[in-house]
Design an enzyme around this catalytic site. Structure first.
Site, PDB file in Angstrom:
ATOM      1  N   HIS A   1      15.583  14.442 -14.679  1.00  7.43           N
ATOM      2  CA  HIS A   1      13.075  14.713 -15.025  1.00  7.43           C
ATOM      3  C   HIS A   1      12.764  14.017 -14.302  1.00  7.43           C
ATOM      4  CE1 HIS A   1      14.834  17.114 -19.260  1.00  7.43           C
ATOM      5  NE2 HIS A   1      15.541  17.042 -17.926  1.00  7.43           N
TER       6      HIS A   1
ATOM      7  N   CYS B   1      11.112  13.945 -22.864  1.00  8.12           N
ATOM      8  CA  CYS B   1      12.420  14.404 -24.476  1.00  8.12           C
ATOM      9  C   CYS B   1      13.249  12.927 -24.229  1.00  8.12           C
ATOM     10  CB  CYS B   1      12.589  15.112 -23.422  1.00  8.12           C
ATOM     11  SG  CYS B   1      14.707  14.571 -22.059  1.00  8.12           S
TER      12      CYS B   1
ATOM     13  N   CYS C   1      15.172  10.842 -21.696  1.00  4.74           N
ATOM     14  CA  CYS C   1      14.300   9.947 -21.566  1.00  4.74           C
ATOM     15  C   CYS C   1      13.390   8.934 -21.419  1.00  4.74           C
ATOM     16  CB  CYS C   1      12.776  11.081 -20.155  1.00  4.74           C
ATOM     17  SG  CYS C   1      13.605  12.228 -19.042  1.00  4.74           S
TER      18      CYS C   1
ATOM     19  N   GLU D   1      10.609  11.587 -15.302  1.00  2.00           N
ATOM     20  CA  GLU D   1      10.547  10.253 -15.431  1.00  2.00           C
ATOM     21  C   GLU D   1      12.287   9.796 -15.436  1.00  2.00           C
ATOM     22  OE1 GLU D   1      10.258  12.800 -17.504  1.00  2.00           O
ATOM     23  OE2 GLU D   1       8.790  12.246 -19.561  1.00  2.00           O
TER      24      GLU D   1
END
Lengths: 159, 159
Positions: free
Chosen positions: B56, B86, B89, B58
């Protein structure tokens, strides 16, 4: 799989967690990922030895298992991890979508030896403005344009 | 930093999220990490292009920022991310311990275009035995031995 198989895979994870401490690679955590009765990936905590706060055992093992399978999904896999996954790792597991998670130590056991797992779980339950790390929203309208672009993209790969 | 600076960094994240869609690298998400008024790392979602469910925006940006800083901690850093992180993250952010998180789209905005962020947050609030991915505890006594070993290790690096 019978109980013996589960114990065998968890025993391997626990053994790896000991080895990780002795080799000074990071915290006392290890993970084994199994598909069709075979170990396809192993991971241990490498945070301090690789300067990567995301290098928890589960993340390391998931990345390796996905590399082996050539997929971003762990269909039909079981995860054996020496401690209940922290929020980061449980989130990663949900995105990888394996079949089951087997764990040994708990978030409270981890808290007792100085790890933040429980604290982070507790933070997630709080509203944004009551968290230790402040969360500030800005420019949502501009960002939503990218979300609409994604929605309208015909050749996207969902995950 | 004034509002203009915050907007400038968030605008860069949003621009990168558009670029990520257009280049077909992954979902419509991007992150910029700032220290002392300077961007030190950028990340976009690379899940489908790298077969890595943990890639992801991040996580990619945190790993890069830590590489740049030579540290597993993001002391004094601000994170600008085009969507509310999320659970994976947000967990990673808590482990990296930056100063603040700025976000634009929300978990509900992400849910509306097909992402599981809200579902995963909801799962975290459920007891183990009521979750979609089953979580089974076994061999805690054996695993606790490694935790005691960690506790007694004199030369350990805490994180």
């Amino acid at each position: 799989m019978g109980t013996t198989d589960h114990d065998q895979f968890m025993r391997e994870a626990i053994t790896l967690s000991h080895k990780n401490i002795q080799e000074g690679k990071g915290g006392p955590f290890a993970t084994v990922i199994v598909k069709n009765g075979t170990v396809i990936a192993r991971g241990t905590n490498l945070v301090t030895s690789t300067n990567d706060p995301t290098a928890h055992a589960e993340i390391v093992a998931i990345r390796e298992a996905c590399r082996v399978l050539g997929s971003f999904q762990l269909d039909g896999c079981d995860i054996y991890t020496s401690c209940e996954p922290c929020p980061m790792c449980l989130g990663a597991i949900y995105w990888a979508r394996p079949k089951s998670i087997y764990f040994a130590n708990t978030r409270d056991d981890a808290a007792k030896i100085g790890f933040d797992d429980r604290t982070i779980y507790d933070e997630f339950a709080r509203p944004h403005n009551q968290r230790k790390i402040q969360m500030i929203q800005l420019m949502r309208d501009e960002a939503l344009v990218a979300f609409r672009e994604w929605q309208e993209k015909n050749d996207k790969i969902p995950y």
